[in-house]
Design an enzyme around this catalytic site. Structure first.
Site, PDB file in Angstrom:
ATOM      1  N   SER A 171      -5.206  44.958  76.375  1.00 59.29           N
ATOM      2  CA  SER A 171      -6.046  46.084  75.707  1.00 59.29           C
ATOM      3  C   SER A 171      -5.812  47.334  76.295  1.00 59.29           C
ATOM      4  CB  SER A 171      -7.347  45.672  75.425  1.00 59.29           C
ATOM      5  OG  SER A 171      -8.295  46.707  75.236  1.00 59.29           O
ATOM      6  N   TYR A 193     -15.169  43.270  79.292  1.00 53.96           N
ATOM      7  CA  TYR A 193     -13.977  42.840  78.370  1.00 53.96           C
ATOM      8  C   TYR A 193     -12.727  43.512  78.996  1.00 53.96           C
ATOM      9  CZ  TYR A 193     -10.828  43.459  74.382  1.00 53.96           C
ATOM     10  OH  TYR A 193      -9.774  43.362  73.665  1.00 53.96           O
TER      11      TYR A 193
END
Length: 335
Positions: free
Chosen positions: A132, A157
């Site tokens: 990501s 995350y």
């Protein structure tokens, strides 16, 4: 060209369903894995899955299971042959990681190791996995380059995605498994995710409610259309990194490459809202709010390495992609 199936995790998710569809359009069978968790409406995941069954019939095998649980995963895959894995399943969302960290540890850490173990045990030709753009944290230097240090994540995350890259490097080193990590930048388009800004904005604007605009609209995002993302994922899947000791994108000398996959344009959030107003035919009512914890001010992908190695060339500006999403959304929501 391989005729063995390809595993796609997160196959009922936004990017997973789109990648699975594109593989099957090529005639490649897909074994889709998804836990169908309720982080957002399961009905949307079911609709994506059912569409794949309807479009591709026997090319699509769907396994409803949680890849964070190794024993059921290994048992379910035992009868199947496959030679490649596209590991896109994960617990998504930056903000939710502030409320439910355990979900990220299970899915993004344990689950990633499980998929690496499956890749090792079955000697797959290549595993492409989702990282990501959030790994860049508060990186001030734009655009974000794969060579930049990513030691300061601003959300759990992001930390789990960085950990996935490190664990993959280890597996490429120890077991010489060809691995490619893709740092996705903000992906949008038909069949997208309801927790993403574009969906939320569209839903609210079409029901005459105000939209929440963080950092008073002073945000920049590299919005990437789903078709461009899928083209990049497949281009990478077809080109496993070679175990030749030469440095790969991202710096590894193992068979492990890391790429940014984005649109190579950083759009001002207020520009996105203008394009959306035009597509929806309504004026947005803005609820201007401060920056949220775990969020970043700007993202912008340097995609030079991906373009050099695969010919990746995103071709969909928001002026084309956003109206396509709105048209799909109106149809899906029946408005």
């Amino acid at each position: 060209m391989s005729h063995y199936p390809t595993i796609v995790t997160g196959a009922a998710g936004f990017i997973g369903a789109a990648v699975a569809d594109a593989l099957m359009v090529r005639g490649i069978p897909v074994i889709g894995i998804d836990s169908m968790n309720d982080y957002y409406a399961v009905s949307l995941k079911e609709a994506r899955r059912d569409r794949l069954h309807a479009r591709h019939g026997n090319l699509f095998t769907f396994l409803r299971l949680d890849f964070a649980d190794m024993d059921p995963l290994a048992r379910a895959l035992e009868p199947h042959r496959f030679d490649r894995i596209v590991h896109l399943g994960a617990q998504a969302g930056v903000r939710y990681s502030l409320e439910n960290p355990q979900a990220y540890v299970a899915s993004n850490l344990a689950g990633h190791v499980n998929m690496l173990e499956i890749a090792r045990a079955r000697k797959v030709e290549h595993m492409v996995y989702a990282s990501s753009s959030s790994v860049y944290g508060g990186n001030e230097r734009l655009p974000f380059a794969v060579e930049d240090r990513v030691d300061h994540p601003v959300s759990l995350y992001a930390a789990t995605k960085k950990a996935d890259e490190l664990m993959s490097e280890t597996y490429a080193h120890l077991f010489r498994i060809p691995l490619t990590g893709l740092r996705f930048f903000t992906v949008y388009g038909p069949w997208g995710r309801p927790d993403m800004a574009l969906w939320k904005f569209t839903e609210r604007m079409l029901s005459a409610r105000p939209i929440e605009v963080f950092n008073n609209g002073e945000m920049y995002r590299d919005f990437t259309y789903i078709d461009d993302i899928v083209a990049g994922v497949l281009a990478c899947l077809d080109r496993p990194p070679v175990d030749d000791g030469a440095p790969k994108a991202g710096g590894s000398v193992k068979p492990h490459a890391l790429y940014n996959i984005g649109n190579n344009r950083s759009e001002h959030l207020m520009r996105l809202i203008e394009v959306l107003e035009e597509a929806c035919g309504v004026k947005a009512v803005l609820d201007l709010l401060p920056m949220q914890p775990g969020d970043v001010h700007a993202t912008f992908a340097d995609i030079a390495a991906l373009t050099h190695d695969t010919g990746y060339a995103p071709s969909t500006p928001i002026e084309i992609g956003v109206p396509r999403f709105v048209e799909w959304y109106r149809d899906y929501a029946g408005i």
